[in-house]
Design an enzyme around this catalytic site. Structure first.
Site, PDB file in Angstrom:
ATOM      1  CB  VAL A  18      -0.813   0.102   1.328  1.00  0.00           C
ATOM      2  CG1 VAL A  18      -2.048   1.150   1.088  1.00  0.00           C
ATOM      3  CG2 VAL A  18      -1.853  -1.308   1.195  1.00  0.00           C
ATOM      4  CG  ASP A  42      -9.432 -11.126   7.886  1.00  0.00           C
ATOM      5  OD1 ASP A  42      -9.412 -11.825   8.925  1.00  0.00           O
ATOM      6  OD2 ASP A  42      -8.291 -10.743   7.184  1.00  0.00           O
TER       7      ASP A  42
END
Length: 277
Positions: A3, A110
């Site tokens: 990222v 998640d």
């Protein structure tokens, strides 16, 4: 994957750029599902996706809003257990975001502190829908017989090979709340198998003992969210959000009463002893 902090020249804004560098077909499929799933969502407590595509090397990417803040796991490492009032506020925000996803037919699967960003403005953002389940697609176990999710927050039904649904996220969110209140996940063991067995078989540790400052109403809500049988849990994140809002009002009224009470005045009485005092 990776990222990056990036600049979007078309709209002159700073963004986050998520790139998948692993060409594993399974990872690529999950990435594409995440991009498409989150792009369908627009909610204050879900990270906003602006665009997605592939770079010159064929690596898929998507562009999303850059949240100024930290993941809750980093907050916990620095601060330890959070005060109940803050935990309730975070619970309400997370539940509202998840309800928006569930209403769109998307189960996150998640939910954990690492996937919950606390912005500098105290607003929570849910991120990383990389293993999200789109309604109608059954992917509780991968082709390699691996359960999708993170063991410390994974619901018993997923570990047993059943399909995830909205109540799966409710369970995981309940375990996150336990972690926020106590500074540790409820189920730990030396091995992954040990954690999985505890998730399936052991009841939630006693929150009254682990987090004595948490109000009874919050403890009861967490216990209902983390029932092993999903039919016995709180059934929707909408209900979780509504309960959290009521608990927040309860805590606020309690704090207001405490603050408004006058200070205790101690009087000292001097008794003359016949010696001219």
């Amino acid at each position: 994957g990776a990222v990056y902090k990036a600049h979007d020249p078309s709209l002159d804004r700073t963004v986050a750029l998520k790139v998948v560098l692993d060409q594993n077909p399974q990872f690529l499929a999950r990435f594409q599902r995440e991009a498409k799933a989150v792009a369908r969502l627009s909610h204050p407590h879900i990270v906003q996706v602006y665009d997605f595509g592939q770079d010159e090397q064929g690596n898929p990417f998507f562009v999303m809003e850059l949240v100024k803040g930290r993941a809750l796991d980093a907050v916990l490492k620095e601060s330890g257990p959070l005060p109940p009032s803050q935990v309730v506020a975070l619970l309400q925000q997370a539940a509202e975001g998840l309800q928006a996803a569930h209403s769109a037919g998307i189960v996150h699967r998640d939910i954990k502190p690492q996937n919950m960003l606390l912005g500098d403005d105290a607003q929570l953002k849910l991120v990383d829908f990389g293993i999200a389940r789109v309604e109608g697609v059954n992917e509780g176990i991968t082709a390699n017989n691996e359960a999708l999710g993170t063991l410390h927050y994974m619901a018993p039904e997923v570990l047993s090979g059943q399909a995830a649904d909205a109540r799966t996220d409710v369970y995981s969110l309940g375990l996150v709340v336990f972690h926020l209140l106590t500074g540790k996940p409820p189920f730990t063991a030396p091995s992954a198998v040990g954690v999985a067995m505890k998730q399936i078989n052991e009841p939630l540790p006693d929150l009254q003992k682990e987090a004595p400052k948490a109000p009874a109403s919050l403890r009861r809500l967490v216990e209902r969210m983390t029932q092993k049988e999903r039919e016995k849990r709180v059934q929707t994140c909408q209900e979780v959000a509504e309960q959290a809002a009521r608990i927040a009002e309860e805590l606020a009224s309690t704090e207001q009463v405490t603050v408004s009470l006058p200070p205790i005045t101690r009087r000292v009485v001097v008794i003359a002893s016949g010696m001219g005092l």
